[in-house]
Scaffold this motif. Structure first.
Motif, short mmCIF file in Angstrom:
data_model
loop_
_atom_site.label_atom_id
_atom_site.label_comp_id
_atom_site.label_asym_id
_atom_site.label_seq_id
_atom_site.Cartn_x
_atom_site.Cartn_y
_atom_site.Cartn_z
N LEU A 1 -20.30 -6.40 -26.56
CA LEU A 1 -20.53 -5.32 -25.35
C LEU A 1 -21.46 -4.35 -25.62
CD1 LEU A 1 -17.35 -6.30 -25.03
CD2 LEU A 1 -17.24 -4.48 -23.52
N GLN B 1 -15.15 -2.67 -17.71
CA GLN B 1 -14.84 -3.88 -18.79
C GLN B 1 -13.39 -3.57 -19.49
OE1 GLN B 1 -18.98 -3.29 -20.73
NE2 GLN B 1 -19.11 -5.42 -20.29
N TYR C 1 -22.12 -8.98 -20.86
CA TYR C 1 -21.57 -9.22 -22.37
C TYR C 1 -22.70 -10.39 -23.01
CZ TYR C 1 -17.29 -8.32 -20.00
OH TYR C 1 -16.28 -7.56 -19.44
#
Lengths: 114, 114
Positions: free
Chosen positions: A78, A85, A64
């Motif tokens: 992202l 995730q 991130y």
């Protein structure tokens, strides 16, 4: 007073795609946070920002990036999404900087990575 | 680093019965303690917080919690459960006033049986 708003509410990505989650608050708060919530795991801090241009890594920052554009907005990016995730992402804000304080949460973004 | 234990991932009570949700933390430093509630598909909202003032803290919707340093506990109670109390409850702990980071418990889902 909208409080903390997040966009989008839902998102489906394919592995490797990128996206940015947006967060804004209209309460003139100094601190902003990004969390992820996974079943049975509680909330885990991804990044924290005490003011414009400053950010600190939290418990789970890998994969991130964040940007505190101004006092109101704090975005989470992202770069190359992975199935790990897949989660619900919450943005929060609190009035004070650098101290324990009541946090006000947005409604969340539900992200699925296929 | 703090750890937070919420005993029981699911708790069921009858409408009108006592609600007791347990939270224990590990800390050698007097912490700040929070209880948050999350209704389905919503963000978290603060129920109450302890910040080293009175050990019995009253919150919204008739909830209260007592800080017991000797037991490192901060259990949440409500004398009489209402159907609208059905939600997930999270205990959170900071290292103290000087730390912005909260460590969240894994959550307890409360069901209220009519």
């Amino acid at each position: 007073n909208a409080g903390v708003t997040q966009t989008p509410k839902f998102q489906v990505l394919k592995t490797g795609q990128s996206m940015t989650l947006q967060c804004a608050q209209d309460m003139n708060h100094n601190s902003m946070y990004w969390y992820r919530q996974d079943p049975g795991m509680g909330l885990r801090l991804i990044y924290y920002s005490a003011s414009e241009g400053t950010t600190d890594k939290g418990e789970v920052p890998n994969g991130y990036n964040v940007s505190r554009l101004n006092k109101r907005e704090f975005s989470l990016r992202l770069e190359s999404a992975a199935p790990s995730q897949t989660s619900v992402y919450f943005c929060a804000s609190s009035p004070l900087a650098g101290v324990a304080d009541t946090q006000y949460f947005g409604p969340g973004t539900r992200l699925t990575v296929l | 680093a703090q750890s937070v234990t919420q005993l029981g991932s699911h708790v069921s009570v009858s409408e009108g019965a006592l609600v007791l949700l347990r939270c224990n933390y590990s800390s050698s430093v007097p912490p700040y303690l929070f209880w948050y509630v999350q209704y389905p598909n919503q963000g978290l909202q603060l129920l109450l917080k302890y910040t080293s003032a009175a050990t019995l803290v009253k919150g919204i919707n008739g909830f209260e919690a007592e800080f017991k340093k000797s037991e490192t506990s901060f259990h949440l109670t409500k004398p009489s459960a209402h159907m609208s109390d059905a939600a997930e409850y999270f205990c959170a702990v900071s290292e103290g006033a000087g730390s912005y980071q909260l460590t969240f418990g894994k959550g307890t889902k409360l069901s209220v049986i009519p």
